[in-house]
Design a protein around this motif. Sequence first.
Motif, short mmCIF file in Angstrom:
data_model
loop_
_atom_site.label_atom_id
_atom_site.label_comp_id
_atom_site.label_asym_id
_atom_site.label_seq_id
_atom_site.Cartn_x
_atom_site.Cartn_y
_atom_site.Cartn_z
N THR A 1 41.96 85.34 11.58
CA THR A 1 42.56 86.67 12.02
C THR A 1 42.48 87.77 10.76
N LYS A 2 41.94 89.00 11.06
CA LYS A 2 41.91 89.89 10.06
C LYS A 2 42.43 91.12 10.80
N ALA A 3 43.50 91.89 10.15
CA ALA A 3 44.30 92.91 10.67
C ALA A 3 43.43 94.09 10.46
N ILE A 4 43.25 95.10 11.32
CA ILE A 4 42.26 96.26 11.31
C ILE A 4 43.48 97.48 11.06
N ASN A 5 44.14 97.66 12.37
CA ASN A 5 45.08 98.74 12.58
C ASN A 5 44.56 100.01 12.49
N LYS A 6 43.28 100.22 13.31
CA LYS A 6 42.93 101.59 13.07
C LYS A 6 42.33 101.88 14.47
N SER A 7 42.31 103.21 14.93
CA SER A 7 41.85 103.54 16.06
C SER A 7 40.40 103.57 16.15
N ILE A 8 39.72 103.73 17.49
CA ILE A 8 38.22 103.48 17.37
C ILE A 8 37.60 104.65 16.72
N SER A 31 30.80 105.04 26.73
CA SER A 31 29.77 104.86 27.83
C SER A 31 30.25 104.43 29.24
N LYS A 32 31.36 103.49 29.33
CA LYS A 32 31.81 103.09 30.40
C LYS A 32 33.27 103.26 30.85
N GLY A 33 33.96 104.06 29.69
CA GLY A 33 35.43 104.46 30.09
C GLY A 33 36.17 103.26 30.62
N TRP A 34 36.17 102.27 29.93
CA TRP A 34 37.00 101.12 30.51
C TRP A 34 38.27 101.12 29.67
N MET A 35 38.19 101.90 28.66
CA MET A 35 39.67 101.89 27.72
C MET A 35 39.54 103.28 26.99
N GLY A 36 40.69 103.61 26.53
CA GLY A 36 40.66 104.83 25.87
C GLY A 36 40.49 104.70 24.14
N ASN A 37 40.94 105.72 23.31
CA ASN A 37 40.81 105.62 22.09
C ASN A 37 41.93 104.37 21.48
N GLU A 38 41.83 102.98 21.74
CA GLU A 38 42.86 102.43 21.32
C GLU A 38 42.81 102.16 19.74
N THR A 39 44.07 101.76 19.46
CA THR A 39 44.13 101.15 18.13
C THR A 39 43.90 99.68 18.00
N ILE A 40 42.72 99.22 17.12
CA ILE A 40 42.41 98.05 17.10
C ILE A 40 43.32 97.41 16.16
N GLY A 41 44.05 96.28 16.64
CA GLY A 41 44.79 95.63 15.84
C GLY A 41 44.39 94.18 14.91
N ASP A 42 43.84 93.29 15.84
CA ASP A 42 43.32 92.19 15.28
C ASP A 42 41.73 91.83 15.62
N VAL A 43 41.02 91.64 14.80
CA VAL A 43 39.67 90.90 14.97
C VAL A 43 39.73 89.48 14.72
N GLN A 44 39.65 88.54 15.48
CA GLN A 44 39.76 87.19 15.22
C GLN A 44 38.41 86.54 15.39
N PHE A 45 38.15 85.33 14.99
CA PHE A 45 36.97 84.57 15.29
C PHE A 45 37.46 83.07 14.92
N GLY A 46 37.05 82.49 16.10
CA GLY A 46 37.42 80.94 16.20
C GLY A 46 36.69 80.26 17.37
N TYR A 47 37.18 79.19 17.64
CA TYR A 47 36.70 78.28 18.67
C TYR A 47 37.60 77.99 19.92
N GLU A 48 37.20 78.21 21.02
CA GLU A 48 37.80 77.99 22.32
C GLU A 48 37.21 76.85 22.78
N ILE A 49 38.07 75.79 22.66
CA ILE A 49 37.77 74.56 22.81
C ILE A 49 38.41 73.97 24.15
N THR A 50 37.63 73.59 25.04
CA THR A 50 38.06 72.93 26.26
C THR A 50 37.96 71.49 26.05
N SER A 51 36.83 70.71 25.63
CA SER A 51 36.92 69.41 25.40
C SER A 51 36.16 68.92 24.24
N SER A 52 36.68 67.91 23.54
CA SER A 52 35.85 67.34 22.29
C SER A 52 36.10 65.86 22.15
#
Length: 237
Positions: free
Chosen positions: A93-100, A200-221
Motif C-alpha cells: 500500500t502506498k498512501a497518496i492523499n491528493k484529490s484527483i 467521462s462517466k460521472g460516477w464519482m466526484g473530485n475524490e481525494t485518493i487515499g491508498d493505492v494498493q497492489f496485491g493478490y486476491e486469492i480464492t484458492s491455492s
Amino acid sequence: MAVNTLSRITKAILAPALALGATVGFASAPASAAVWNTCDQYGSTNLNGYTLYNNIWGSGAGSQCTWANSATNWGVSANHPNTGGIKSYPNSTKAINKSITSLGSLTSDYNISVPSSGAFNASYDIWDTAHRYEIMLWVNKTGPVGAIGSWQEDVSLGGHSWGVYKGTNGSNEVFSFIRKSNSSAGTVDILPILKWIKDSKGWMGNETIGDVQFGYEITSSAGGLDFNTNNLTVSSS
C-alpha cells in the motif's frame, strides 16, 4: 470476485488490536534472506514509504506467509483450500492523499510472477479517503474469479485495454477494470483512469485518493502456490 473489500482494509488497519487465534493455519515463511516476513493473519510492516500486509481476511482460509526483500520486491506463499470466496489480499500500500484534480501524475510499474493454477487475481485496489469508492485494476487472473457488478463497456486507458464493470459490495461502489489479456509486467497510468471515471462517466466526484494498493486476491491455492512481486512501485506528483 472482490467481495467485502472494505472489511479487508478495516481488518488490516485494526490488526494490531486483534487477538490472533488459531482459526488460520500458518505455513513457514520462505528461507530467503528477507528483511521481513510474517505468517501472522494481519501481519504488516512499513518499508520505505510502503506498507506491506499479509491480510488473510476471508473465511475458510488456509495458511499464508508474506516476505519482503525490500519495499518493492516481496512475495507470498499461500495454501488456501479449493473452495469459493476470497481468502486473502496480501498487498503493498502506498498512501497518496491528493484529490484527483490536484494530481499531476499517478503511475505504477509492476513485474510479477504468478502461478498457472489456483484461483486468484493480481490487482490494484485504489481507495478514496472516505472509502466510498473502490477502483480495481486487474492485470492478471486465473481460475473461476470475476468482478463485482455488471459489464459496462470496453475501454483503452492508462496504456491498457480493459473490460469495465460497475457494482457495489454493500459498503461502497466498485469500479473494476479487467485487463483484456493477462500481463506480468508493465506500467499503468492510473490518473487517466480516475479522470475517465470522474469526468467521462460521472460516477464519482473530485475524490481525494487515499491508498493505492497492489496485491493478490486469492480464492484458492491448494497445495501451496507462490506469488512473487519482482518489482512494484507507485509514483505520484
